[in-house]
Design a protein around this motif. Structure first.
Motif, PDB file in Angstrom:
ATOM      1  N   ILE A   7     100.138  16.807 -15.285  1.00 19.97           N
ATOM      2  CA  ILE A   7     100.049  16.703 -13.822  1.00 19.97           C
ATOM      3  C   ILE A   7      99.810  18.078 -13.202  1.00 19.97           C
ATOM      4  N   ALA A   8     100.487  19.097 -13.744  1.00 16.35           N
ATOM      5  CA  ALA A   8     100.329  20.450 -13.209  1.00 16.35           C
ATOM      6  C   ALA A   8      98.899  20.956 -13.404  1.00 16.35           C
ATOM      7  N   VAL A   9      98.297  20.669 -14.559  1.00 20.21           N
ATOM      8  CA  VAL A   9      96.909  21.066 -14.787  1.00 20.21           C
ATOM      9  C   VAL A   9      95.986  20.335 -13.815  1.00 20.21           C
ATOM     10  N   ALA A  10      96.217  19.026 -13.644  1.00 27.06           N
ATOM     11  CA  ALA A  10      95.382  18.255 -12.719  1.00 27.06           C
ATOM     12  C   ALA A  10      95.496  18.800 -11.300  1.00 27.06           C
ATOM     13  N   GLU A  11      96.703  19.128 -10.880  1.00 27.20           N
ATOM     14  CA  GLU A  11      96.896  19.672  -9.536  1.00 27.20           C
ATOM     15  C   GLU A  11      96.160  21.005  -9.374  1.00 27.20           C
ATOM     16  N   ALA A  12      96.210  21.849 -10.411  1.00 25.56           N
ATOM     17  CA  ALA A  12      95.512  23.137 -10.340  1.00 25.56           C
ATOM     18  C   ALA A  12      94.003  22.936 -10.257  1.00 25.56           C
ATOM     19  N   LEU A  13      93.475  22.016 -11.054  1.00 24.78           N
ATOM     20  CA  LEU A  13      92.035  21.747 -11.015  1.00 24.78           C
ATOM     21  C   LEU A  13      91.620  21.186  -9.661  1.00 24.78           C
ATOM     22  N   ASN A  14      92.425  20.309  -9.114  1.00 21.09           N
ATOM     23  CA  ASN A  14      92.115  19.742  -7.801  1.00 21.09           C
ATOM     24  C   ASN A  14      92.063  20.839  -6.733  1.00 21.09           C
ATOM     25  N   ARG A  15      92.888  21.847  -6.893  1.00 24.39           N
ATOM     26  CA  ARG A  15      92.940  22.937  -5.920  1.00 24.39           C
ATOM     27  C   ARG A  15      91.798  23.935  -6.104  1.00 24.39           C
ATOM     28  N   LEU A  16      91.405  24.206  -7.356  1.00 18.10           N
ATOM     29  CA  LEU A  16      90.472  25.292  -7.641  1.00 18.10           C
ATOM     30  C   LEU A  16      89.006  24.878  -7.600  1.00 18.10           C
ATOM     31  N   THR A  17      88.703  23.629  -7.908  1.00 20.85           N
ATOM     32  CA  THR A  17      87.310  23.201  -7.945  1.00 20.85           C
ATOM     33  C   THR A  17      86.730  23.157  -6.530  1.00 20.85           C
ATOM     34  N   PRO A  18      85.414  23.211  -6.414  1.00 17.96           N
ATOM     35  CA  PRO A  18      84.792  23.309  -5.082  1.00 17.96           C
ATOM     36  C   PRO A  18      85.128  22.133  -4.172  1.00 17.96           C
ATOM     37  N   GLY A  19      85.288  22.436  -2.880  1.00 18.54           N
ATOM     38  CA  GLY A  19      85.529  21.408  -1.874  1.00 18.54           C
ATOM     39  C   GLY A  19      87.010  21.215  -1.578  1.00 18.54           C
ATOM     40  N   ASP A  20      87.291  20.815  -0.334  1.00 22.25           N
ATOM     41  CA  ASP A  20      88.677  20.595   0.088  1.00 22.25           C
ATOM     42  C   ASP A  20      88.978  19.118   0.316  1.00 22.25           C
ATOM     43  N   HIS A  21      88.147  18.220  -0.223  1.00 27.61           N
ATOM     44  CA  HIS A  21      88.373  16.784  -0.112  1.00 27.61           C
ATOM     45  C   HIS A  21      89.491  16.349  -1.062  1.00 27.61           C
ATOM     46  N   ASP A  22      89.961  15.127  -0.900  1.00 26.53           N
ATOM     47  CA  ASP A  22      90.952  14.577  -1.817  1.00 26.53           C
ATOM     48  C   ASP A  22      90.331  14.422  -3.201  1.00 26.53           C
ATOM     49  N   LYS A  23      91.032  14.921  -4.222  1.00 25.67           N
ATOM     50  CA  LYS A  23      90.500  14.907  -5.585  1.00 25.67           C
ATOM     51  C   LYS A  23      91.515  14.320  -6.554  1.00 25.67           C
ATOM     52  N   LYS A  24      90.985  13.900  -7.688  1.00 22.69           N
ATOM     53  CA  LYS A  24      91.815  13.539  -8.836  1.00 22.69           C
ATOM     54  C   LYS A  24      91.163  14.116 -10.086  1.00 22.69           C
ATOM     55  N   SER A  25      91.976  14.325 -11.125  1.00 24.73           N
ATOM     56  CA  SER A  25      91.477  14.861 -12.389  1.00 24.73           C
ATOM     57  C   SER A  25      91.975  14.010 -13.546  1.00 24.73           C
ATOM     58  N   ALA A  26      91.152  13.916 -14.579  1.00 24.09           N
ATOM     59  CA  ALA A  26      91.538  13.285 -15.838  1.00 24.09           C
ATOM     60  C   ALA A  26      91.220  14.267 -16.952  1.00 24.09           C
ATOM     61  N   LEU A  27      92.098  14.349 -17.956  1.00 20.40           N
ATOM     62  CA  LEU A  27      91.973  15.342 -19.022  1.00 20.40           C
ATOM     63  C   LEU A  27      91.496  14.700 -20.319  1.00 20.40           C
ATOM     64  N   PHE A  28      90.652  15.455 -21.037  1.00 24.41           N
ATOM     65  CA  PHE A  28      90.082  14.990 -22.296  1.00 24.41           C
ATOM     66  C   PHE A  28      90.107  16.141 -23.293  1.00 24.41           C
ATOM     67  N   ASN A  29      89.328  16.026 -24.369  1.00 25.87           N
ATOM     68  CA  ASN A  29      89.425  16.997 -25.458  1.00 25.87           C
ATOM     69  C   ASN A  29      88.302  18.025 -25.491  1.00 25.87           C
ATOM     70  N   SER A  30      87.100  17.632 -25.104  1.00 25.51           N
ATOM     71  CA  SER A  30      85.937  18.506 -25.278  1.00 25.51           C
ATOM     72  C   SER A  30      84.984  18.347 -24.106  1.00 25.51           C
ATOM     73  N   GLY A  31      84.063  19.299 -24.004  1.00 25.93           N
ATOM     74  CA  GLY A  31      83.088  19.225 -22.932  1.00 25.93           C
ATOM     75  C   GLY A  31      82.238  17.978 -23.001  1.00 25.93           C
ATOM     76  N   ALA A  32      81.795  17.612 -24.200  1.00 28.70           N
ATOM     77  CA  ALA A  32      80.989  16.404 -24.344  1.00 28.70           C
ATOM     78  C   ALA A  32      81.768  15.176 -23.904  1.00 28.70           C
ATOM     79  N   GLU A  33      83.052  15.133 -24.246  1.00 27.80           N
ATOM     80  CA  GLU A  33      83.883  13.994 -23.843  1.00 27.80           C
ATOM     81  C   GLU A  33      84.036  13.943 -22.323  1.00 27.80           C
TER      82      GLU A  33
END
Length: 305
Positions: A7-33
């Motif tokens: 959850i902490a990683v998702a919150e950080a990504l939501n904050r750092l990625t471009p744009g100030d809209h409502d965001k969500k993140s999902a975590l995986f293993n590799s770039g291709a995934e």
């Protein structure tokens, strides 16, 4: 029930990625995934199937991402058949096409309209600065025009920031350099300093399109990788790494651009931040010189680079 660190990683990504809209993140293993899941999400959200990728693009070595990748050797040759409903459009390559950003975008949009049609198109995926394609920086105005067209036509705009993300280009994300706000962003590599982790971050309403259980994986967002990511993200934000990438660009340009001015075998010095390249060419024809490139690489290795 995810780990607290997930959850902490998702919150950080939501904050750092471009744009100030409502965001969500999902975590995986590799770039291709991450790329595969971004395509899944876009298709589910739009109810459409077609995906457009660009010349010189690289998106991974799994079946779908090989279909998205433009280069046969060494990535695709002999490994087909590939996933269907993937189309290719010309990007912006200033050294080779000589087009302004708006003109290159108009060329791509015309082809997409003609060969695919917005009514069939789920998403456009592009690296803001291309990686394996040669650190190609698009002409100013190209990416905003593509993003605007996507927004006007109900097409999801996916920025593949697996190589260009996390301070490498002298900004936290390369999208920031061009003033674009993607609908979905894929990340990996720098996200966890070498530990296996990747993510899709995007507009909450798009991310929510996938049904429960539709996204996931056994190891995605494992707690060790999440701990590494939290430490890496703290370093990106607090240890001056964005500024350091800008310094690296200045150092490299200070040495490489005079070389290019003096040696016609160097067709171009390009890149942003620490994501810098030289393109070696035949002085007579301007064609890429693979033999010289290999010789320079071999010499660099011999010198300990």
């Amino acid at each position: 029930s995810p780990y607290e660190s997930y959850i902490a990683v998702a919150e950080a990504l939501n904050r750092l990625t471009p744009g100030d809209h409502d965001k969500k993140s999902a975590l995986f293993n590799s770039g291709a995934e991450a790329v595969e899941n971004a395509v899944k999400i876009a298709r589910k959200y739009t109810g459409k199937q077609a995906i457009v990728a660009f010349d010189h693009g690289y998106h991974g070595r799994t079946n779908l991402t090989m279909a998205l990748t433009a280069k046969s050797m060494p990535y695709k040759s002999g490994f087909g058949p590939f996933a269907p409903e993937v189309y290719r459009a010309p990007g912006s390559y200033p050294l080779r096409d000589g087009l302004s950003g708006p003109d290159a975008a108009a060329r791509a949009i015309t082809l997409i309209d003609k060969q695919v049609g917005a009514d069939n198109l789920a998403a456009v995926i592009i690296e803001p600065i291309q990686g394996e394609g040669g650190f190609i920086v698009p002409a100013d105005g190209f990416l905003p025009a593509i993003a605007d067209w996507c927004r006007a036509n109900g097409v999801v705009f996916i920025a593949d920031e697996v190589q260009s993300g996390f301070a490498r280009t002298g900004a936290m994300f390369a999208s920031d350099l061009f003033g674009i706000v993607p609908d979905l962003v894929t990340t990996a590599k720098g996200i966890a300093a070498g530990m296996p982790l990747a993510a899709v971050t995007g507009r909450a309403e798009i991310m929510d399109a996938a049904h429960v259980g539709g996204l996931g994986g056994t190891y995605g967002g494992n707690p060790v990788a999440c701990a590494a990511a939290l430490a890496a993200l703290e370093a990106f934000e607090n240890d001056g790494l964005v500024e350091r990438a800008q310094q690296i660009e200045q150092l490299l340009r200070g040495r490489l651009e005079p070389l290019a001015a003096a040696d016609p075998r160097i067709g171009e010095v390009r890149g942003r931040g620490a994501m810098m390249a030289m393109e070696f060419v035949d002085p007579e024809t301007g064609a890429p010189d693979a033999t010289l490139t290999a010789a320079v690489a071999k010499s660099a290795i011999a010198e300990g680079v």
